[in-house]
Design an enzyme around this catalytic site. Structure first.
Site, PDB file in Angstrom:
ATOM      1  N   GLU A 176      49.777  13.569  27.341  1.00 10.58           N
ATOM      2  CA  GLU A 176      49.165  14.185  26.163  1.00 10.58           C
ATOM      3  C   GLU A 176      48.327  13.187  25.368  1.00 10.58           C
ATOM      4  OE1 GLU A 176      52.908  17.165  25.198  1.00 10.58           O
ATOM      5  OE2 GLU A 176      52.977  15.096  24.512  1.00 10.58           O
ATOM      6  N   ASP A 192      60.018  20.226  23.546  1.00 10.68           N
ATOM      7  CA  ASP A 192      58.707  19.840  23.023  1.00 10.68           C
ATOM      8  C   ASP A 192      57.590  20.072  24.026  1.00 10.68           C
ATOM      9  OD1 ASP A 192      59.408  17.874  24.794  1.00 10.68           O
ATOM     10  OD2 ASP A 192      58.977  16.194  23.483  1.00 10.68           O
TER      11      ASP A 192
HETATM   12  P1  NAD Z   1      65.862  10.154  27.868  1.00  9.98           P
HETATM   13  O1  NAD Z   1      65.494  10.664  29.220  1.00  9.98           O
HETATM   14  O2  NAD Z   1      65.931   8.687  27.633  1.00  9.98           O
HETATM   15  O3  NAD Z   1      67.276  10.763  27.412  1.00  9.98           O
HETATM   16  C1  NAD Z   1      67.613  12.106  27.575  1.00  9.98           C
HETATM   17  C2  NAD Z   1      69.125  12.216  27.697  1.00  9.98           C
HETATM   18  O4  NAD Z   1      69.473  13.623  27.736  1.00  9.98           O
HETATM   19  C3  NAD Z   1      69.697  11.590  28.981  1.00  9.98           C
HETATM   20  O5  NAD Z   1      70.680  10.628  28.659  1.00  9.98           O
HETATM   21  C4  NAD Z   1      70.287  12.794  29.734  1.00  9.98           C
HETATM   22  O6  NAD Z   1      71.453  12.463  30.482  1.00  9.98           O
HETATM   23  C5  NAD Z   1      70.596  13.741  28.602  1.00  9.98           C
HETATM   24  N1  NAD Z   1      70.731  15.152  28.949  1.00  9.98           N
HETATM   25  C6  NAD Z   1      69.950  15.876  29.781  1.00  9.98           C
HETATM   26  N2  NAD Z   1      70.406  17.160  29.850  1.00  9.98           N
HETATM   27  C7  NAD Z   1      71.479  17.222  29.021  1.00  9.98           C
HETATM   28  C8  NAD Z   1      72.379  18.266  28.655  1.00  9.98           C
HETATM   29  N3  NAD Z   1      72.261  19.482  29.170  1.00  9.98           N
HETATM   30  N4  NAD Z   1      73.382  17.988  27.754  1.00  9.98           N
HETATM   31  C9  NAD Z   1      73.531  16.736  27.252  1.00  9.98           C
HETATM   32  N5  NAD Z   1      72.715  15.697  27.583  1.00  9.98           N
HETATM   33  C10 NAD Z   1      71.694  15.946  28.450  1.00  9.98           C
HETATM   34  O7  NAD Z   1      64.808  10.829  26.860  1.00  9.98           O
HETATM   35  P2  NAD Z   1      64.432  10.399  25.360  1.00  9.98           P
HETATM   36  O8  NAD Z   1      63.299   9.442  25.349  1.00  9.98           O
HETATM   37  O9  NAD Z   1      65.688  10.083  24.610  1.00  9.98           O
HETATM   38  O10 NAD Z   1      63.848  11.783  24.848  1.00  9.98           O
HETATM   39  C11 NAD Z   1      64.695  12.910  24.678  1.00  9.98           C
HETATM   40  C12 NAD Z   1      63.855  14.145  24.491  1.00  9.98           C
HETATM   41  O11 NAD Z   1      63.155  14.057  23.254  1.00  9.98           O
HETATM   42  C13 NAD Z   1      62.782  14.325  25.563  1.00  9.98           C
HETATM   43  O12 NAD Z   1      62.776  15.688  25.944  1.00  9.98           O
HETATM   44  C14 NAD Z   1      61.485  13.948  24.866  1.00  9.98           C
HETATM   45  O13 NAD Z   1      60.379  14.647  25.402  1.00  9.98           O
HETATM   46  C15 NAD Z   1      61.788  14.385  23.459  1.00  9.98           C
HETATM   47  N6  NAD Z   1      61.024  13.685  22.434  1.00  9.98           N
HETATM   48  C16 NAD Z   1      60.596  14.417  21.375  1.00  9.98           C
HETATM   49  C17 NAD Z   1      59.905  13.808  20.348  1.00  9.98           C
HETATM   50  C18 NAD Z   1      59.487  14.609  19.158  1.00  9.98           C
HETATM   51  O14 NAD Z   1      58.700  14.126  18.339  1.00  9.98           O
HETATM   52  N7  NAD Z   1      59.988  15.805  18.982  1.00  9.98           N
HETATM   53  C19 NAD Z   1      59.625  12.432  20.398  1.00  9.98           C
HETATM   54  C20 NAD Z   1      60.109  11.693  21.479  1.00  9.98           C
HETATM   55  C21 NAD Z   1      60.826  12.331  22.487  1.00  9.98           C
END
Ligand code: NAD
Length: 350
Positions: A66, A237
């Protein structure tokens, strides 16, 4: 080959990952989170000033890439960011980013920086800003479901800005929760690793969902969510990527960053196009009501908006002054005679 003379270069400060880490430690991470929360809030207060567009997303089976641009008329910013939930299994980050600030008056860049760390910081600061307006007053406990790269930043921002002192963790991979517990040891937070999402949310006034999965997942079902809580939903997101059962949205008052983007990417993509939402900036300025009754469920349907990156970039630019935590890089050709770009190239041959 001789390099063009320095007078033919307009240097741009570049903040590497290493320098960003130095800068954050120099200031102190909780101070960064608190100050960034205030800077983001001050930009939300002047929200109508900003150029706004849903981010430009290039989707693939594996994830999304993005571009997130905005401007306040004086400064322009953009961020490049990816989201690839399967990256983690290959030892790669789900989210990586870099970004740039430029002067609107002449279009010249004034800062280029890593934004993987900065995105985690700004996302946490935005969550804290939303919670400051929407969470029950005096909240002390946050459940954190999904304990990946963003998790510790979220926990520390809620501690620094709201005074949260207990974090209850759940992740489908317990190694992720153990990592967060280790990283937060000594932070002043009481951290509990829980065996299920249901158990993590017990007694929590704030529930943060921060999972990564490229599908419509159901991290929280309606019966799990008690009255009066604030839900900070970060992980949903992208189109086709949500975390909450839609029945929760039917009971909640939902707050969003920029509706045209959130309707495509947020939890509310599951709802009809006329599902009512309140823009967070209006709560910040007092034009709209946030939390107004004890049993109310508030939902911040966070997707991440360009103005938050703009705030983070201008914060870093201001904080860099006098630190030396950057390198001047040569990415703008700026010949002494602006019409003699070719001459500058020729001089480099001699
Ligand atoms: P990451 O991959 O480091 O961590 C995600 C975690 O979620 C992993 O530890 C995984 O095991 C766990 N997980 C997956 N499915 C699960 C479930 N059903 N129940 C419990 N745990 C589960 O990712 P991250 O960098 O921490 O990002 C997390 C999310 O936040 C991503 O989807 C990312 O796109 C989103 N994000 C959003 C924003 C925003 O501004 N809203 C900003 C950054 C990241």
């Amino acid at each position: 080959m001789t390099a063009p003379s320095p007078s033919e270069k307009a240097f741009v400060p570049f903040v590497s990952v290493e320098n960003m880490m130095r800068l954050v430690h120099h200031i102190g991470i909780e101070t960064v989170l608190t100050e960034l929360t205030d800077v983001i809030e001050s930009d939300f207060r002047r929200w109508p000033l900003f150029d706004k567009t849903p981010r430009v997303a290039s989707h693939s089976r594996e994830g999304v890439i993005e571009l997130m641009p905005t401007s306040d008329g004086e400064i322009y910013a953009f961020k490049y960011v990816n989201g690839h939930p399967k990256n983690m299994a290959q030892g790669l980050q789900t989210v990586t980013a870099f970004g740039l600030l430029a002067e609107v008056s002449n279009g010249y860049p004034v800062l280029l920086t890593e934004m993987t760390l900065l995105t985690a910081l700004r996302t946490a600061a935005t969550s804290a800003m939303a919670a400051r307006h929407l969470a029950p007053k005096g909240a002390k406990t946050m459940a954190m479901i999904g304990n990946g790269a963003q998790a510790e930043f979220q926990a520390l921002a809620m501690k620094a800005v709201l005074g949260i002192d207990k974090i209850r963790l759940y992740d489908i991979d317990q190694r992720a929760s153990d990592k967060v517990a280790r990283n937060l040891a000594g932070s002043g937070l009481t951290v509990t690793v829980c065996p299920s999402a249901q158990s993590a949310i017990e007694g929590a006034e704030i529930i943060t969902t921060c999972t990564a999965d490229k599908q419509n997942a159901t991290i929280l079902t309606d019966n799990m969510v008690g009255s009066g809580v604030h839900i900070n939903a970060i992980g949903g997101d992208c189109p086709g990527k949500t975390e909450l059962h839609k029945d929760i949205l039917k009971r909640a008052d939902t707050f969003v960053e920029y509706p045209p983007q959130t309707r495509i990417e947020g939890e509310i993509q599951q709802m009809d196009p006329d599902y009512p939402v309140t823009e967070l900036w209006k709560v910040v300025t007092g034009e709209a009501i946030g939390r107004h009754e004890p049993g109310q469920i508030t939902l911040f349907d966070s997707v991440g908006f360009a103005v938050e990156d703009f705030s983070a970039l201008r914060y870093v630019r201001a904080k860099l002054v006098g630190t030396g935590f950057y390198q001047d890089i040569d990415i703008i050709a700026d010949p002494d005679d602006p019409r003699d770009l070719f001459g500058m190239l020729q001089r480099a041959k001699d």
